[in-house]
Design a protein around this motif. Structure first.
Motif, PDB file in Angstrom:
ATOM      1  N   THR A 192       0.868  -1.190  -0.194  1.00 24.27           N
ATOM      2  CA  THR A 192       0.108   0.054   0.045  1.00 24.27           C
ATOM      3  C   THR A 192       0.822   1.175   0.136  1.00 24.27           C
ATOM      4  O   THR A 192       1.749   1.193   0.649  1.00 24.27           O
ATOM      5  CB  THR A 192      -0.965   0.171   1.307  1.00 24.27           C
ATOM      6  OG1 THR A 192      -1.694  -1.015   1.216  1.00 24.27           O
ATOM      7  CG2 THR A 192      -1.990   1.316   1.076  1.00 24.27           C
ATOM      8  N   ILE A 193       0.301   2.344  -0.661  1.00 24.72           N
ATOM      9  CA  ILE A 193       1.293   3.502  -0.762  1.00 24.72           C
ATOM     10  C   ILE A 193       1.096   4.092   0.739  1.00 24.72           C
ATOM     11  O   ILE A 193       0.113   4.004   1.272  1.00 24.72           O
ATOM     12  CB  ILE A 193       0.802   4.505  -1.834  1.00 24.72           C
ATOM     13  CG1 ILE A 193       1.713   5.427  -2.311  1.00 24.72           C
ATOM     14  CG2 ILE A 193      -0.742   5.040  -1.406  1.00 24.72           C
ATOM     15  CD1 ILE A 193       1.143   6.091  -3.738  1.00 24.72           C
ATOM     16  N   THR A 194       2.338   4.880   0.788  1.00 25.86           N
ATOM     17  CA  THR A 194       2.070   5.684   1.950  1.00 25.86           C
ATOM     18  C   THR A 194       2.677   7.177   1.521  1.00 25.86           C
ATOM     19  O   THR A 194       3.198   7.470   0.440  1.00 25.86           O
ATOM     20  CB  THR A 194       3.480   5.262   3.031  1.00 25.86           C
ATOM     21  OG1 THR A 194       4.804   5.565   2.288  1.00 25.86           O
ATOM     22  CG2 THR A 194       3.326   3.875   3.311  1.00 25.86           C
ATOM     23  N   PRO A 195       2.331   8.106   2.448  1.00 28.17           N
ATOM     24  CA  PRO A 195       2.891   9.632   1.982  1.00 28.17           C
ATOM     25  C   PRO A 195       4.266   9.741   1.700  1.00 28.17           C
ATOM     26  O   PRO A 195       4.519  10.477   0.809  1.00 28.17           O
ATOM     27  CB  PRO A 195       2.350  10.437   3.282  1.00 28.17           C
ATOM     28  CG  PRO A 195       1.308   9.649   3.848  1.00 28.17           C
ATOM     29  CD  PRO A 195       1.741   8.136   3.544  1.00 28.17           C
ATOM     30  N   GLN A 196       5.119   8.904   2.215  1.00 30.82           N
ATOM     31  CA  GLN A 196       6.691   8.940   1.757  1.00 30.82           C
ATOM     32  C   GLN A 196       6.674   8.720   0.598  1.00 30.82           C
ATOM     33  O   GLN A 196       7.966   9.021  -0.083  1.00 30.82           O
ATOM     34  CB  GLN A 196       7.449   8.296   2.838  1.00 30.82           C
ATOM     35  CG  GLN A 196       7.451   8.572   4.422  1.00 30.82           C
ATOM     36  CD  GLN A 196       6.189   8.578   5.098  1.00 30.82           C
ATOM     37  OE1 GLN A 196       5.521   7.492   4.684  1.00 30.82           O
ATOM     38  NE2 GLN A 196       6.170   9.124   6.096  1.00 30.82           N
ATOM     39  N   ASP A 197       6.007   7.884  -0.158  1.00 30.50           N
ATOM     40  CA  ASP A 197       6.055   7.652  -1.293  1.00 30.50           C
ATOM     41  C   ASP A 197       5.682   8.632  -2.657  1.00 30.50           C
ATOM     42  O   ASP A 197       6.089   8.787  -3.806  1.00 30.50           O
ATOM     43  CB  ASP A 197       5.408   6.471  -1.786  1.00 30.50           C
ATOM     44  CG  ASP A 197       5.700   5.038  -0.913  1.00 30.50           C
ATOM     45  OD1 ASP A 197       6.774   4.948  -0.857  1.00 30.50           O
ATOM     46  OD2 ASP A 197       4.658   4.436  -0.578  1.00 30.50           O
ATOM     47  N   TYR A 198       4.997   9.557  -2.205  1.00 30.03           N
ATOM     48  CA  TYR A 198       4.155  10.621  -3.085  1.00 30.03           C
ATOM     49  C   TYR A 198       5.386  11.567  -3.830  1.00 30.03           C
ATOM     50  O   TYR A 198       5.194  11.769  -5.024  1.00 30.03           O
ATOM     51  CB  TYR A 198       3.646  11.717  -2.330  1.00 30.03           C
ATOM     52  CG  TYR A 198       2.273  11.067  -1.487  1.00 30.03           C
ATOM     53  CD1 TYR A 198       1.676   9.854  -1.904  1.00 30.03           C
ATOM     54  CD2 TYR A 198       1.718  11.897  -0.521  1.00 30.03           C
ATOM     55  CE1 TYR A 198       0.717   9.159  -1.160  1.00 30.03           C
ATOM     56  CE2 TYR A 198       0.642  11.232  -0.089  1.00 30.03           C
ATOM     57  CZ  TYR A 198       0.176   9.974  -0.294  1.00 30.03           C
ATOM     58  OH  TYR A 198      -1.133   9.640   0.476  1.00 30.03           O
ATOM     59  N   ALA A 199       6.555  11.553  -3.217  1.00 28.98           N
ATOM     60  CA  ALA A 199       7.615  12.380  -3.704  1.00 28.98           C
ATOM     61  C   ALA A 199       8.244  11.661  -5.021  1.00 28.98           C
ATOM     62  O   ALA A 199       8.635  11.990  -6.251  1.00 28.98           O
ATOM     63  CB  ALA A 199       8.808  12.656  -2.905  1.00 28.98           C
ATOM     64  N   SER A 200       7.942  10.338  -5.139  1.00 25.05           N
ATOM     65  CA  SER A 200       8.612   9.458  -6.250  1.00 25.05           C
ATOM     66  C   SER A 200       7.426   9.490  -7.554  1.00 25.05           C
ATOM     67  O   SER A 200       7.776   8.967  -8.736  1.00 25.05           O
ATOM     68  CB  SER A 200       8.761   7.913  -5.874  1.00 25.05           C
ATOM     69  OG  SER A 200       9.867   8.229  -4.973  1.00 25.05           O
ATOM     70  N   LEU A 201       6.265   9.977  -7.230  1.00 23.28           N
ATOM     71  CA  LEU A 201       5.144   9.516  -8.263  1.00 23.28           C
ATOM     72  C   LEU A 201       5.244  10.759  -9.724  1.00 23.28           C
ATOM     73  O   LEU A 201       4.784  10.149 -10.507  1.00 23.28           O
ATOM     74  CB  LEU A 201       3.943   9.863  -7.575  1.00 23.28           C
ATOM     75  CG  LEU A 201       3.430   8.958  -6.567  1.00 23.28           C
ATOM     76  CD1 LEU A 201       1.974   9.067  -6.061  1.00 23.28           C
ATOM     77  CD2 LEU A 201       3.634   7.473  -7.237  1.00 23.28           C
ATOM     78  N   PRO A 202       5.916  11.933  -9.297  1.00 25.17           N
ATOM     79  CA  PRO A 202       5.997  12.698 -10.525  1.00 25.17           C
ATOM     80  C   PRO A 202       6.683  12.051 -11.790  1.00 25.17           C
ATOM     81  O   PRO A 202       5.964  11.997 -12.901  1.00 25.17           O
ATOM     82  CB  PRO A 202       6.743  13.862 -10.175  1.00 25.17           C
ATOM     83  CG  PRO A 202       6.502  14.096  -8.663  1.00 25.17           C
ATOM     84  CD  PRO A 202       6.373  12.593  -8.222  1.00 25.17           C
ATOM     85  N   LEU A 203       7.503  11.301 -11.386  1.00 28.51           N
ATOM     86  CA  LEU A 203       8.210  10.525 -12.449  1.00 28.51           C
ATOM     87  C   LEU A 203       7.459   9.846 -13.378  1.00 28.51           C
ATOM     88  O   LEU A 203       7.181   9.562 -14.640  1.00 28.51           O
ATOM     89  CB  LEU A 203       9.521   9.777 -12.405  1.00 28.51           C
ATOM     90  CG  LEU A 203      10.417   9.134 -13.343  1.00 28.51           C
ATOM     91  CD1 LEU A 203      10.883  10.024 -14.569  1.00 28.51           C
ATOM     92  CD2 LEU A 203      11.410   8.461 -12.574  1.00 28.51           C
ATOM     93  N   LEU A 204       6.498   8.788 -12.631  1.00 26.20           N
ATOM     94  CA  LEU A 204       5.516   7.815 -13.042  1.00 26.20           C
ATOM     95  C   LEU A 204       4.495   8.510 -13.762  1.00 26.20           C
ATOM     96  O   LEU A 204       4.110   7.944 -14.824  1.00 26.20           O
ATOM     97  CB  LEU A 204       5.161   7.132 -11.934  1.00 26.20           C
ATOM     98  CG  LEU A 204       6.120   6.258 -11.336  1.00 26.20           C
ATOM     99  CD1 LEU A 204       5.601   5.170 -10.151  1.00 26.20           C
ATOM    100  CD2 LEU A 204       6.928   5.147 -12.026  1.00 26.20           C
ATOM    101  N   PHE A 205       3.790   9.594 -13.263  1.00 25.32           N
ATOM    102  CA  PHE A 205       2.823  10.231 -13.748  1.00 25.32           C
ATOM    103  C   PHE A 205       3.076  10.980 -15.155  1.00 25.32           C
ATOM    104  O   PHE A 205       2.366  11.054 -15.987  1.00 25.32           O
ATOM    105  CB  PHE A 205       2.100  11.324 -12.668  1.00 25.32           C
ATOM    106  CG  PHE A 205       1.407  10.616 -11.678  1.00 25.32           C
ATOM    107  CD1 PHE A 205       1.309   9.502 -11.366  1.00 25.32           C
ATOM    108  CD2 PHE A 205       0.587  11.275 -10.792  1.00 25.32           C
ATOM    109  CE1 PHE A 205       0.615   8.770 -10.321  1.00 25.32           C
ATOM    110  CE2 PHE A 205      -0.043  11.023  -9.880  1.00 25.32           C
ATOM    111  CZ  PHE A 205       0.079   9.455  -9.714  1.00 25.32           C
ATOM    112  N   GLU A 206       4.441  11.617 -15.076  1.00 27.27           N
ATOM    113  CA  GLU A 206       4.844  11.982 -16.301  1.00 27.27           C
ATOM    114  C   GLU A 206       4.676  11.138 -17.572  1.00 27.27           C
ATOM    115  O   GLU A 206       4.674  11.121 -18.703  1.00 27.27           O
ATOM    116  CB  GLU A 206       5.983  12.763 -16.263  1.00 27.27           C
ATOM    117  CG  GLU A 206       6.448  13.296 -17.460  1.00 27.27           C
ATOM    118  CD  GLU A 206       7.879  14.281 -17.059  1.00 27.27           C
ATOM    119  OE1 GLU A 206       8.715  14.499 -18.225  1.00 27.27           O
ATOM    120  OE2 GLU A 206       7.926  14.554 -16.027  1.00 27.27           O
ATOM    121  N   ALA A 207       5.335   9.748 -17.017  1.00 24.73           N
ATOM    122  CA  ALA A 207       5.383   8.644 -18.251  1.00 24.73           C
ATOM    123  C   ALA A 207       3.748   8.215 -18.548  1.00 24.73           C
ATOM    124  O   ALA A 207       3.607   8.097 -19.794  1.00 24.73           O
ATOM    125  CB  ALA A 207       5.840   7.388 -17.420  1.00 24.73           C
TER     126      ALA A 207
END
Length: 102
Positions: free
Chosen positions: A7-22
């Motif tokens: 399950t995602i945690t708030p600490q993971d949010y910083a890694s999401l921009p790269l994935l969302f950009e993809a």
């Protein structure tokens, strides 16, 4: 490559921009953190992340659970799914879907 999902945690949010950009949706880490904070508070939403053996976040799946109109019961739908470009076709998507179905 060893892949595990959780399950995602708030600490993971910083890694999401790269994935969302993809996915074609560039966004800032601040915007994503605000959005995810709101979405994860809603009981019908869930998000999972995939990590490699180095604990690097390499994939994401966002799920929504809804009620059928035509019958009693609920179902889940994939609302968003992305993985790092350099990790595509290596089982990340399969691992995320299998974790979502568990």
């Amino acid at each position: 490559m060893d892949i595990h999902c959780r399950t995602i945690t708030p600490q993971d949010y910083a890694s999401l921009p790269l994935l969302f950009e993809a996915l074609g949706y560039p966004s800032t880490a601040i915007d994503i953190a605000k959005r995810m904070g709101y979405l994860m508070e809603l009981p019908q939403n869930q998000a999972l992340v995939a990590l490699n053996d180095k604990e690097e976040l390499i994939g994401f799946i966002g799920l929504g659970y809804m009620h059928y109109f035509e019958r009693t019961g609920t179902y889940g739908a994939i609302l968003a799914m992305a993985m790092r470009n350099d990790k595509q076709r290596q089982g990340v998507g399969t691992a995320l879907i299998e974790a979502a179905e568990a």
